[in-house]
Each structure stands twice: as C-alpha cells, then as structure tokens.
Design a protein around this motif. Structure first.
Motif, short mmCIF file in Angstrom:
data_model
loop_
_atom_site.label_atom_id
_atom_site.label_comp_id
_atom_site.label_asym_id
_atom_site.label_seq_id
_atom_site.Cartn_x
_atom_site.Cartn_y
_atom_site.Cartn_z
N GLY A 1 57.74 -16.31 -23.18
CA GLY A 1 58.71 -15.37 -22.43
C GLY A 1 58.34 -15.51 -21.06
O GLY A 1 59.04 -15.45 -20.20
N LEU B 1 63.12 -12.64 -23.93
CA LEU B 1 63.41 -13.92 -23.17
C LEU B 1 64.82 -13.49 -22.47
O LEU B 1 65.40 -12.63 -22.73
CB LEU B 1 63.95 -15.00 -24.11
N ALA C 1 58.79 -18.94 -19.41
CA ALA C 1 60.13 -19.23 -19.32
C ALA C 1 60.79 -18.49 -18.03
O ALA C 1 61.61 -19.03 -17.13
CB ALA C 1 60.90 -18.57 -20.59
#
Length: 156
Positions: A95, A132, A98
């Motif tokens: 996460g 996310l 990203a």
C-alpha cells in the motif's frame, strides 16, 4: 485505463502469475511498471540472525536476486521497470509503495492457506484492499511459458 501498475513479485508460482498477468495487462494498457518485492521480517528470520550472524543479510540477498530476475524478465518484454526491495509486512508495504509511485493498479498473487495459516496471519487480503487508494488485481491465472508468449504476441 491503467497507466501506473505495481506488480508485487516473489519467486513463488503465485508471484510469477502476478508478474505475467500484470505484464500482459501493462502491455495492453501501455502502462508504466513498478516491481516490488517485500522481505517479510518474520520471527524465524530474527531468530536465525541471533543464532547465525549474517542470516538476515543472506535472506535479503536472495530476495534481491528474485527482484533482479523479475526486472530482467520485464526488460526483455520491452518495459523500463522500476524495482524496489523493502522489508516489512507485505500488505502495509504494498500500500505504501503504491501511494509513493501514484499507482492506479496493484497486481498480487494469491496462495490458498489452510485454517491455521489464516488464523495465525490474519486477513491480509482484506488489509491490502483497505489500505490501497487504487484498484487491486489478484492474479490467479497460471499459464505456461508458451501460453504467456502467445498472449504477449497477440498484443504486439
């Protein structure tokens, strides 16, 4: 559709499925690819380090080799991937990475776990989704080298 794709990669069958499925999708979308490998800092690694000095470093080197292998594969497919090796808990690190690269898709592999493994490690999949800010693809499609090459050629 997707322009920045993170592939969570390790040397497992599931990790290779994520790499292949993610690479095919990235080719189809003409997306930028980021490859992430997470070294889980488990208690067994920490115990081994206490018994055998350098055990954690050896583990880190093997993960770096896996990441390098994935980067080589992606370059052979025509990508200019960015790779990163991090230490920590996979869901958290995936996460964070990203968000760092501004990904709009993360591709992960999936390995079925038995009841004891699920109880011991918790609901990692739900944790990834909750942390996310982009879409998540769970790659479950195992494919042979020949099938992968054929699908890749169909995208050219």
């Amino acid at each position: 559709m997707y322009k920045r794709i993170v592939l969570a990669f390790d040397s497992t069958v599931e990790g290779r499925a994520a790499l292949r499925e993610g690479a095919l999708l990235a080719k189809a979308c003409d997306a930028e690819v980021f490859l992430l490998s997470v070294l889980v800092e488990s208690s067994s690694v920490l115990v081994a380090e206490g018994v055998l000095v350098g055990a954690a470093e050896t583990h880190l080197e093997s993960y770096q080799a896996v990441l390098d292998e994935g980067l080589v594969r992606l370059r052979r497919l025509g990508f200019s991937p960015t790779g990163k090796l991090v230490r920590g808990e996979p869901a958290t690190e995936i996460g964070a990475f990203a968000r760092q690269v501004g990904a709009d898709l993360v591709v992960v592999g999936h390995r079925k776990r038995n009841l004891l493994e699920r109880w011991w490690s918790g609901a990692t999949g739900a944790y990834i989704v909750d942390n996310l800010d982009c879409s998540l693809l769970v790659a479950r499609q195992a494919m042979s080298d020949q099938d992968f090459e054929a699908k890749l050629e169909s995208l050219a």
